[in-house]
Design an enzyme around this catalytic site. Structure first.
Site, PDB file in Angstrom:
ATOM      1  CG  HIS A 117       3.247   0.756  -3.465  1.00 31.70           C
ATOM      2  ND1 HIS A 117       3.167  -0.097  -4.538  1.00 31.70           N
ATOM      3  CD2 HIS A 117       2.253   0.380  -2.608  1.00 31.70           C
ATOM      4  CE1 HIS A 117       2.159  -0.942  -4.339  1.00 31.70           C
ATOM      5  NE2 HIS A 117       1.601  -0.680  -3.178  1.00 31.70           N
ATOM      6  CG  ASP A 125       2.642   6.313  -5.698  1.00 32.02           C
ATOM      7  OD1 ASP A 125       1.446   6.156  -5.987  1.00 32.02           O
ATOM      8  OD2 ASP A 125       3.334   5.445  -5.131  1.00 32.02           O
ATOM      9  CD  GLN A 176      -2.074   4.747   1.300  1.00 36.12           C
ATOM     10  OE1 GLN A 176      -2.868   5.091   2.170  1.00 36.12           O
ATOM     11  NE2 GLN A 176      -2.123   3.569   0.723  1.00 36.12           N
ATOM     12  CE  LYS A 181      -4.024   1.503  -1.966  1.00 35.93           C
ATOM     13  NZ  LYS A 181      -2.574   1.608  -2.144  1.00 35.93           N
ATOM     14  CB  CYS A 206       3.725  -3.037  -1.858  1.00 33.03           C
ATOM     15  SG  CYS A 206       2.500  -4.296  -2.183  1.00 33.03           S
TER      16      CYS A 206
HETATM   17  C1  LIG Z   1      -1.790   1.380  -3.069  1.00 33.93           C
HETATM   18  C2  LIG Z   1      -0.614   2.143  -3.511  1.00 33.93           C
HETATM   19  C3  LIG Z   1      -0.082   1.977  -4.787  1.00 33.93           C
HETATM   20  C4  LIG Z   1      -0.651   0.995  -5.769  1.00 33.93           C
HETATM   21  O1  LIG Z   1      -1.994   1.259  -6.038  1.00 33.93           O
HETATM   22  P1  LIG Z   1      -2.885   0.206  -6.833  1.00 33.93           P
HETATM   23  O2  LIG Z   1      -4.266   0.658  -6.556  1.00 33.93           O
HETATM   24  O3  LIG Z   1      -2.588  -1.143  -6.247  1.00 33.93           O
HETATM   25  O4  LIG Z   1      -2.508   0.291  -8.260  1.00 33.93           O
HETATM   26  C5  LIG Z   1       1.011   2.739  -5.128  1.00 33.93           C
HETATM   27  N1  LIG Z   1       1.547   3.615  -4.279  1.00 33.93           N
HETATM   28  C6  LIG Z   1       1.068   3.817  -3.041  1.00 33.93           C
HETATM   29  C7  LIG Z   1       1.699   4.837  -2.149  1.00 33.93           C
HETATM   30  C8  LIG Z   1      -0.027   3.079  -2.614  1.00 33.93           C
HETATM   31  O5  LIG Z   1      -0.509   3.272  -1.394  1.00 33.93           O
END
Ligand SMILES: *Cc1c(COP(=O)(O)O)cnc(C)c1O
Length: 421
Positions: free
Chosen positions: A139, A216, A219, A242, A380
């Site tokens: 991302h 990260d 998800q 999320k 993104c």
């Molecule tokens: C949504 C997401 C982000 C960014 O998260 P934010 O809540 O917008 O800060 C980063 N990495 C992954 C894999 C995502 O799905």
């Protein structure tokens, strides 16, 4: 598999919130009852953000109506209540990710801020000759902060290749990982394709070279039970919104000895122990990294989301969601002209696809007219789209409250859109 054919292993803990014995939690999410463009909503944009259950909405409202006060400072009862709720939420996050100590949980605005925090704080500890290793499927939140760090320090950003199936090219990974790698930053699950990365192996390999590892995770956390100590990562970042929590709140897990050694990021109230005009002694963890009044309501809401998740038969709900995703993939494949983008061996929640007769944005609009919410575009992850040689995809992403009817509507919706285009 249908919702009614499966019975939950554990009964709902909140009376009246779930249909007894059924794996349908959609009744907890008021927004799912609304109409969109005159049609019932089929919400399939969960990788962008999830909807919120009543339990979270009530917790946020309860905070503002019952004990809204600033935390940690004032000498009155409501401030004590707010502080207890805020720190209680930190403890819930700690348990949720399996951290040893709640000092290792830093509240942030979300994943993006958590990654920026680590990238900023590493500025003094890396330099020319050092490498940050990422992958082509990251991302933008897990690319741009590292580019900025490299620009500040003269370190090099190295990206491991992604295969056409949408998986990390492990041969390339092991070729690019080495003694110069100071940090590996990699998604637990890809938001664009749903690929589940073998993070356990990647972490072990990186730590073998003495590199730090940041995962990260936004998800992953709703779906995969995460245990940061078992994973062995140094940092883990995720977002509340999320995983059924509010926007504007998320967390960074970091190993205490690493966080202790890092300099603070933002300066201000709360992160100080003692300030004179000449210099400042910084507060201890986690407050050293939490300058200013935090998102107290957000933390309370995130704590409520964690409690809510804990009240659900999560494994059964995940199995049900996986079955829905598999059905969606298989049915989409049968439609003429539809191409699934990415065929990872391990997929979670997401199906990305293209229809050869039309642009993703047109399909997005035509699905929206039928009340079906999907995302179209690069998600993104522009370097990943470049790698796959496409401008973007149509992405349907599922959560624990989606139903077989959402899959049927997606398929029928795509077929109808095809007739239009
Ligand atoms: C949504 C997401 C982000 C960014 O998260 P934010 O809540 O917008 O800060 C980063 N990495 C992954 C894999 C995502 O799905």
């Amino acid at each position: 598999m249908t919702a009614s054919s499966v019975t939950a292993g554990t009964p709902a803990t909140r009376p009246g919130s779930h249909h007894a014995g059924q794996l349908d939690i959609s009744g907890d999410f008021p927004i799912l009852d609304r109409l969109v463009n005159g049609q019932p909503l089929a919400y399939l944009d969960n990788a962008a953000t999830t909807q919120k259950p009543r339990q979270v909405l009530e917790a946020v409202r309860g905070y503002y109506e019952g004990f809204n006060s600033n935390v940690h400072r004032a000498a009155h009862a409501m401030a004590d209540e707010a502080t207890a709720a805020f720190e209680g939420a930190r403890e819930k996050v700690r348990a949720f990710v399996g951290a040893a100590d709640s000092r290792e949980i830093i509240f942030t605005r979300g994943t993006t801020e958590a990654i920026n925090l680590v990238a900023h704080c590493m500025t003094e500890s890396i330099g020319p000759g050092d490498e940050i290793l990422i992958t082509e499927m990251e991302h933008h939140s897990n690319i741009v902060p590292w580019q900025m760090l490299c620009r500040r320090t003269g370190a090099e950003l190295v990206a491991c290749r992604v295969t056409h199936a949408g998986e990390i090219d492990l041969e390339d990974f092991y070729a690019k990982l080495g003694p110069r790698t100071r940090l590996l930053a990699v998604a637990h699950v890809s938001n664009a394709l749903g690929t589940v990365n073998p993070v356990g192996d990647l972490i072990r390999a990186a730590r073998g070279f003495g590199a730090r590892v940041l995962i990260d995770g936004p998800q992953a956390v709703l779906h995969i039970p995460v245990d940061v100590r078992q994973l062995g990562c140094d940092f883990y970042a995720f977002s509340g919104h999320k995983m059924f929590g509010p926007t504007g709140i998320g967390a960074l897990y970091g190993r205490a000895e690493l966080l202790d050694a890092l300099p603070p990021w933002q300066g201000g109230g709360e992160m100080i122990e003692r300030v004179t005009i000449e210099r400042t002694e910084y507060n201890q963890l986690p407050y050293k990294f939490e300058a200013g009044t935090p998102n107290i309501a957000g933390a309370v809401g995130l704590g409520a989301a964690i409690d809510y998740l804990g009240s659900l038969p999560r494994a059964e709900l995940l199995a049900r969601e996986e079955a829905l995703v598999e059905t969606a993939v298989n049915r989409l494949k049968q439609l003429p002209g539809v191409k699934i983008v990415g065929e990872p061996a391990q997929r979670l929640s997401v199906v990305s696809f293209l229809v050869e007769t039309g642009h993703p944005h047109d399909f997005g609009t035509l699905l929206d007219q039928q009340g079906i919410a999907v995302r179209t575009g690069h998600h993104c992850a522009m370097p990943l789209m470049d790698r796959l040689g496409i401008p973007g995809t149509i992405r349907a992403s599922f959560s624990l409250y989606n139903s077989p009817s959402d899959v049927r509507r997606l398929i029928a919706g795509v077929e109808k859109a095809m007739d239009f285009i």
